[in-house]
Design a protein around this motif. Structure first.
Motif, mmCIF file in Angstrom:
data_model
loop_
_atom_site.group_PDB
_atom_site.id
_atom_site.type_symbol
_atom_site.label_atom_id
_atom_site.label_comp_id
_atom_site.label_asym_id
_atom_site.label_seq_id
_atom_site.Cartn_x
_atom_site.Cartn_y
_atom_site.Cartn_z
ATOM 1 N N ARG A 27 34.243 44.159 28.959
ATOM 2 C CA ARG A 27 35.257 43.152 29.271
ATOM 3 C C ARG A 27 35.606 43.186 30.746
ATOM 4 N N LEU A 28 35.713 42.002 31.363
ATOM 5 C CA LEU A 28 36.094 41.913 32.773
ATOM 6 C C LEU A 28 37.607 41.955 32.913
ATOM 7 N N PRO A 29 38.091 42.344 34.089
ATOM 8 C CA PRO A 29 39.543 42.288 34.332
ATOM 9 C C PRO A 29 40.062 40.856 34.235
ATOM 10 N N ALA A 30 41.370 40.719 34.143
ATOM 11 C CA ALA A 30 42.012 39.405 34.084
ATOM 12 C C ALA A 30 41.695 38.602 35.351
ATOM 13 N N GLU A 31 41.748 37.277 35.235
ATOM 14 C CA GLU A 31 41.428 36.407 36.364
ATOM 15 C C GLU A 31 42.273 36.727 37.594
ATOM 16 N N ARG A 32 43.538 37.000 37.378
ATOM 17 C CA ARG A 32 44.418 37.287 38.526
ATOM 18 C C ARG A 32 43.902 38.483 39.314
ATOM 19 N N LEU A 52 28.409 31.482 35.971
ATOM 20 C CA LEU A 52 27.881 32.656 35.280
ATOM 21 C C LEU A 52 27.802 32.434 33.776
ATOM 22 N N GLU A 53 28.773 31.695 33.233
ATOM 23 C CA GLU A 53 28.755 31.428 31.798
ATOM 24 C C GLU A 53 27.575 30.534 31.439
ATOM 25 N N ARG A 54 27.327 29.509 32.259
ATOM 26 C CA ARG A 54 26.178 28.637 31.992
ATOM 27 C C ARG A 54 24.859 29.404 32.043
ATOM 28 N N GLU A 55 24.805 30.422 32.887
ATOM 29 C CA GLU A 55 23.598 31.219 33.019
ATOM 30 C C GLU A 55 23.475 32.286 31.934
ATOM 31 N N GLY A 56 24.517 32.433 31.103
ATOM 32 C CA GLY A 56 24.476 33.445 30.057
ATOM 33 C C GLY A 56 24.827 34.837 30.520
ATOM 34 N N GLU A 57 25.377 34.951 31.741
ATOM 35 C CA GLU A 57 25.765 36.261 32.268
ATOM 36 C C GLU A 57 27.088 36.743 31.670
ATOM 37 N N ILE A 58 27.953 35.802 31.316
ATOM 38 C CA ILE A 58 29.242 36.145 30.724
ATOM 39 C C ILE A 58 29.549 35.155 29.614
ATOM 40 N N TRP A 59 30.534 35.486 28.794
ATOM 41 C CA TRP A 59 31.097 34.512 27.854
ATOM 42 C C TRP A 59 32.589 34.736 27.805
ATOM 43 N N ARG A 60 33.294 33.656 27.509
ATOM 44 C CA ARG A 60 34.758 33.710 27.518
ATOM 45 C C ARG A 60 35.311 33.245 26.188
ATOM 46 N N GLY A 63 42.356 33.757 24.798
ATOM 47 C CA GLY A 63 43.230 34.747 24.194
ATOM 48 C C GLY A 63 42.625 36.131 24.091
ATOM 49 N N GLN A 64 41.310 36.258 24.393
ATOM 50 C CA GLN A 64 40.666 37.560 24.301
ATOM 51 C C GLN A 64 40.147 38.055 25.635
ATOM 52 N N GLY A 65 39.605 37.158 26.453
ATOM 53 C CA GLY A 65 39.151 37.586 27.758
ATOM 54 C C GLY A 65 37.749 37.111 28.074
ATOM 55 N N THR A 66 37.180 37.705 29.131
ATOM 56 C CA THR A 66 35.837 37.389 29.615
ATOM 57 C C THR A 66 34.963 38.623 29.443
ATOM 58 N N PHE A 67 33.753 38.430 28.896
ATOM 59 C CA PHE A 67 32.890 39.545 28.525
ATOM 60 C C PHE A 67 31.505 39.384 29.138
ATOM 61 N N ARG A 68 30.856 40.505 29.382
ATOM 62 C CA ARG A 68 29.505 40.504 29.946
ATOM 63 C C ARG A 68 28.494 40.161 28.864
#
Length: 228
Positions: A27-32, A52-60, A63-68
């Motif tokens: 999980r990545l840190p919060a956007e702030r 990055l999401e379009r490239e499949g590097e992350i998904w969001r 209410g849960q966050g951003t993940f690798r």
């Protein structure tokens, strides 16, 4: 402080991604925190995250966050697409259906510190100096009511709807409305309605809290309809 260009921020974000979330599922840190770390605006950061999401590097997930990594198969559709496609009338109808029941649950669960917190949000709304501050104070008040319900599902749903309020379509409608009626109406009529909701929650009056919330939301709906 000089802000990074989008290209520089995206390059630095890719390096930071490998450092902070090297493995799939991390999980990545919060956007702030990410924006502070990169030295860029939240808007620039979100553009980079979208790439990055379009490239499949992350998904969001709201209410849960951003993940690798790539989005898990059981979450095939990015749920924010639904929010992005929602019109202001869609959003208001959803709020009218949901938020009165959230207020009712808050009335059943609230304790003295909760009431003090809600009254603090109410006071902040009355002090809001301009339209942007009115919007932020209103959003914070409604999210606080959800938090008092102590139901993570309800909190998540209100957080989801709160995200829609940051979309361009809602912001245009909000500004059109408040250019017409003025911020004074928020600091008086709408804040008085917030006070009525808090009073019913403080009295543990679930039915009254739901009714006052419904009245408040229909007032907003009518104001926005009249601004077109």
């Amino acid at each position: 402080m000089t802000r990074l260009s989008f290209e520089a921020a995206e390059s630095r974000l890719r390096r930071l991604l490998a450092e902070l979330a090297p493995d799939a599922g991390d999980r990545l840190p919060a956007e702030r925190m990410l924006a502070m770390r990169l030295g860029c605006s939240r808007e620039t950061l979100r553009k980079g995250l979208s790439t990055l999401e379009r490239e499949g590097e992350i998904w969001r997930h709201v209410g849960q966050g951003t993940f690798r990594g790539a989005r898990p198969r059981h979450l095939p559709v990015r749920d924010m697409l639904l929010v992005e496609g929602a019109t202001p009338p869609d959003l208001m109808r959803a709020r009218i259906l949901l938020e009165p029941q959230v207020a009712a649950e808050a009335a059943r669960r609230a304790d003295a510190p909760d009431i003090a917190h809600l009254r603090g949000r109410l006071a902040a709304g009355r002090r809001a100096p301009d339209l942007a501050a009115c919007e932020q104070a209103d959003d914070a008040f409604h999210r606080a009511v959800a938090e008092v319900s102590r139901n993570p599902v309800l909190i998540g749903l209100l957080t989801y709807l709160s995200g829609a309020r940051r979309r361009a379509a809602w912001q245009r409608e909000w500004h059109r409305t408040y250019r017409r009626i003025g911020a004074d109406e928020f600091r008086t009529i709408h804040s008085d309605q917030h006070r009525d909701i808090v009073d019913r929650i403080a009295a543990a009056d679930a039915a009254g809290a739901a009714e006052r919330m419904a009245v408040h939301l229909r007032t907003i709906e009518a104001a926005m309809s009249g601004a077109g």
